[in-house]
Scaffold this motif. Structure first.
Motif, mmCIF file in Angstrom:
data_model
loop_
_atom_site.group_PDB
_atom_site.id
_atom_site.type_symbol
_atom_site.label_atom_id
_atom_site.label_comp_id
_atom_site.label_asym_id
_atom_site.label_seq_id
_atom_site.Cartn_x
_atom_site.Cartn_y
_atom_site.Cartn_z
ATOM 1 N N THR A 62 0.834 -1.203 0.000
ATOM 2 C CA THR A 62 0.000 0.000 0.000
ATOM 3 C C THR A 62 0.865 1.248 0.000
ATOM 4 N N ARG A 63 1.904 1.255 0.815
ATOM 5 C CA ARG A 63 2.805 2.402 0.896
ATOM 6 C C ARG A 63 3.469 2.679 -0.453
ATOM 7 N N GLU A 64 3.930 1.627 -1.119
ATOM 8 C CA GLU A 64 4.596 1.810 -2.407
ATOM 9 C C GLU A 64 3.630 2.299 -3.482
ATOM 10 N N ILE A 65 2.416 1.798 -3.493
ATOM 11 C CA ILE A 65 1.418 2.249 -4.461
ATOM 12 C C ILE A 65 1.111 3.723 -4.238
ATOM 13 N N LEU A 66 0.897 4.113 -2.990
ATOM 14 C CA LEU A 66 0.614 5.519 -2.689
ATOM 15 C C LEU A 66 1.808 6.410 -3.008
ATOM 16 N N GLU A 75 4.070 6.000 -5.303
ATOM 17 C CA GLU A 75 4.171 6.187 -6.752
ATOM 18 C C GLU A 75 3.035 7.058 -7.298
ATOM 19 N N ALA A 76 1.841 6.893 -6.733
ATOM 20 C CA ALA A 76 0.685 7.654 -7.218
ATOM 21 C C ALA A 76 0.749 9.123 -6.808
ATOM 22 N N GLU A 77 1.273 9.396 -5.616
ATOM 23 C CA GLU A 77 1.350 10.777 -5.116
ATOM 24 C C GLU A 77 2.723 11.015 -4.512
ATOM 25 N N PRO A 78 3.648 11.584 -5.290
ATOM 26 C CA PRO A 78 5.013 11.803 -4.802
ATOM 27 C C PRO A 78 5.094 12.775 -3.620
ATOM 28 N N ASP A 79 4.171 13.728 -3.532
ATOM 29 C CA ASP A 79 4.191 14.714 -2.451
ATOM 30 C C ASP A 79 3.630 14.083 -1.175
ATOM 31 N N MET A 80 4.504 13.884 -0.201
ATOM 32 C CA MET A 80 4.116 13.198 1.037
ATOM 33 C C MET A 80 2.977 13.915 1.775
ATOM 34 N N ALA A 81 2.937 15.227 1.690
ATOM 35 C CA ALA A 81 1.897 15.994 2.384
ATOM 36 C C ALA A 81 0.514 15.762 1.781
ATOM 37 N N ARG A 82 0.452 15.369 0.528
ATOM 38 C CA ARG A 82 -0.831 15.162 -0.151
ATOM 39 C C ARG A 82 -1.317 13.718 -0.108
ATOM 40 N N ARG A 83 -0.487 12.802 0.350
ATOM 41 C CA ARG A 83 -0.880 11.387 0.398
ATOM 42 C C ARG A 83 -1.936 11.169 1.480
ATOM 43 N N PRO A 84 -2.884 10.297 1.213
ATOM 44 C CA PRO A 84 -3.872 9.993 2.246
ATOM 45 C C PRO A 84 -3.241 9.164 3.370
ATOM 46 N N VAL A 85 -3.793 9.303 4.541
ATOM 47 C CA VAL A 85 -3.333 8.499 5.682
ATOM 48 C C VAL A 85 -4.177 7.231 5.696
ATOM 49 N N VAL A 86 -3.509 6.090 5.698
ATOM 50 C CA VAL A 86 -4.187 4.801 5.694
ATOM 51 C C VAL A 86 -3.822 4.084 6.981
ATOM 52 N N ARG A 87 -4.828 3.699 7.731
ATOM 53 C CA ARG A 87 -4.596 2.958 8.981
ATOM 54 C C ARG A 87 -5.288 1.603 8.872
ATOM 55 N N VAL A 88 -4.537 0.562 9.148
ATOM 56 C CA VAL A 88 -5.071 -0.790 9.098
ATOM 57 C C VAL A 88 -4.987 -1.347 10.502
ATOM 58 N N GLY A 89 -6.071 -1.894 10.966
ATOM 59 C CA GLY A 89 -6.073 -2.383 12.346
ATOM 60 C C GLY A 89 -6.397 -3.803 12.510
#
Length: 50
Positions: free
Chosen positions: A30-34, A36-50
């Protein structure tokens, strides 16, 4: 600041293990897909898996 812990190792190996056995961690893939899709770290969505 969000927690940026990550699993070490090759994400492709994690993905192949998950596909073949159904066991593994989805977070590295998931981290690698995000990344590559959004290089700007500030714009990436936060994904939490529990």
């Amino acid at each position: 600041m969000p927690d940026r812990r990550r699993t070490e190792g090759n994400p492709v190996r994690h993905f192949n293990r998950y596909l073949s056995t159904g066991v593994g961690e989805v977070a590295p893939i998931t981290r690698e897909i995000l990344r590559e899709a959004e290089p700007d770290m500030a714009r990436r969505p936060v994904v939490r898996v529990g």
